[in-house]
Scaffold this active site. Sequence first.
Site, mmCIF file in Angstrom:
data_model
loop_
_atom_site.group_PDB
_atom_site.id
_atom_site.type_symbol
_atom_site.label_atom_id
_atom_site.label_comp_id
_atom_site.label_asym_id
_atom_site.label_seq_id
_atom_site.Cartn_x
_atom_site.Cartn_y
_atom_site.Cartn_z
ATOM 1 N N ASP A 98 8.717 3.245 -19.275
ATOM 2 C CA ASP A 98 8.271 2.746 -20.581
ATOM 3 C C ASP A 98 7.424 3.758 -21.363
ATOM 4 O OD1 ASP A 98 6.049 0.517 -18.744
ATOM 5 O OD2 ASP A 98 5.678 2.578 -19.397
ATOM 6 N N HIS A 113 11.479 7.889 -12.373
ATOM 7 C CA HIS A 113 12.745 7.228 -12.730
ATOM 8 C C HIS A 113 13.163 7.520 -14.163
ATOM 9 C CE1 HIS A 113 12.139 4.208 -9.204
ATOM 10 N NE2 HIS A 113 12.521 5.405 -8.809
ATOM 11 N N CYS A 140 26.664 11.739 -28.554
ATOM 12 C CA CYS A 140 26.204 13.115 -28.750
ATOM 13 C C CYS A 140 27.048 13.735 -29.871
ATOM 14 C CB CYS A 140 26.430 13.877 -27.439
ATOM 15 S SG CYS A 140 26.120 15.643 -27.539
ATOM 16 N N THR A 180 3.521 -2.315 -7.766
ATOM 17 C CA THR A 180 4.878 -2.033 -7.305
ATOM 18 C C THR A 180 5.187 -2.838 -6.045
ATOM 19 O OG1 THR A 180 6.454 -0.309 -6.616
ATOM 20 C CG2 THR A 180 4.144 0.023 -5.984
ATOM 21 N N SER A 181 6.449 -3.282 -5.975
ATOM 22 C CA SER A 181 6.852 -4.024 -4.769
ATOM 23 C C SER A 181 7.144 -3.046 -3.633
ATOM 24 C CB SER A 181 8.095 -4.864 -5.081
ATOM 25 O OG SER A 181 9.116 -4.024 -5.610
ATOM 26 N N ASN A 205 -2.385 -5.298 -6.450
ATOM 27 C CA ASN A 205 -1.271 -6.196 -6.739
ATOM 28 C C ASN A 205 -1.808 -7.625 -6.640
ATOM 29 O OD1 ASN A 205 1.302 -7.627 -6.589
ATOM 30 N ND2 ASN A 205 2.214 -5.657 -6.037
ATOM 31 N N GLU A 207 -0.261 -10.012 -5.534
ATOM 32 C CA GLU A 207 0.248 -10.668 -4.308
ATOM 33 C C GLU A 207 0.637 -9.637 -3.250
ATOM 34 O OE1 GLU A 207 3.174 -12.732 -6.721
ATOM 35 O OE2 GLU A 207 4.788 -11.571 -5.768
#
Length: 233
Positions: A98, A113, A140, A180-181, A205, A207
């Site tokens: 992002d 990423h 392009c 992050t998981s 996190n 959780e």
Amino acid sequence: MSAPRIREFRRVVFFTGAGMSAESGIPTYRGAGGIWKEYDWEEYACQRAFQRDPEKVWDFHDVRRKTVAAAEPNAGHRVVAEVERAQPDTWVLTQNIDGLHRRAGTKNLVELHGSLWRVRCDREGKVTEDLSVPIASRRCACGAYLRPDIVWFEDALNRASLAAAERALEGCDLLVSVGTSGVVYPAAQLPVIAMKRGAVTVEVNPEDTPVSELYQHRLRGPASAILASLWEV
Ligand code: APR
């Protein structure tokens, strides 16, 4: 064991995921409201899907660009950027595409990423930055489709990014995983490198995650509040 204080460390590395941007209103991938709960990545986020139906894949990514363009960096992003200003050896290894860490002022950044804000010619491989929303042209100048410069499922990570991440981890004495998981490799291997080298490790996190037991400190709560508490004087 009380939570480590960031100011007491020399080489802090933040390893961030989608939860880092949750408080900016950007959906995560897994868990409640996750993107992969609504969309099948095999239809929208891999080279096979793109070859099969580039327009459908672009429609999905244009929705993501619109959501992210309307979002602002949150207090958590700002704390991370402030840490780097105060402790210039700080690095951020993000899985996020992002661009919010960069917008918050972070300079020592590895976008593992890729980024929604870069596109790559599917024929020539040329990468350019493109901030238009929706994307001004999906093709392009050579006529081939542009594709988002994102590491999709089944893509290999960019070798230069991985090398930069491993350099950032050299001498890391505090590894803070945020939002992050921790289930997507090879990125998820990076915190383990720091652990094996003796870094103090923190998971931020709300959780538990499948990798929580790897961390010495598991601080449960939203990124912005926990990061502020780790940074306060
Ligand atoms: N603060 C901190 N963490 C949060 C918050 C918050 N406010 N809200 C949610 N989280 C946590 C969730 O509990 C979850 O553990 O953020 C995590 C998000 O996990 P995922 O959605 O799996 O995102 P991430 O780990 O970044 O995914 C890794 O998978 O889909 C691919 O390439 C994509 O980079 C992505 C990778």
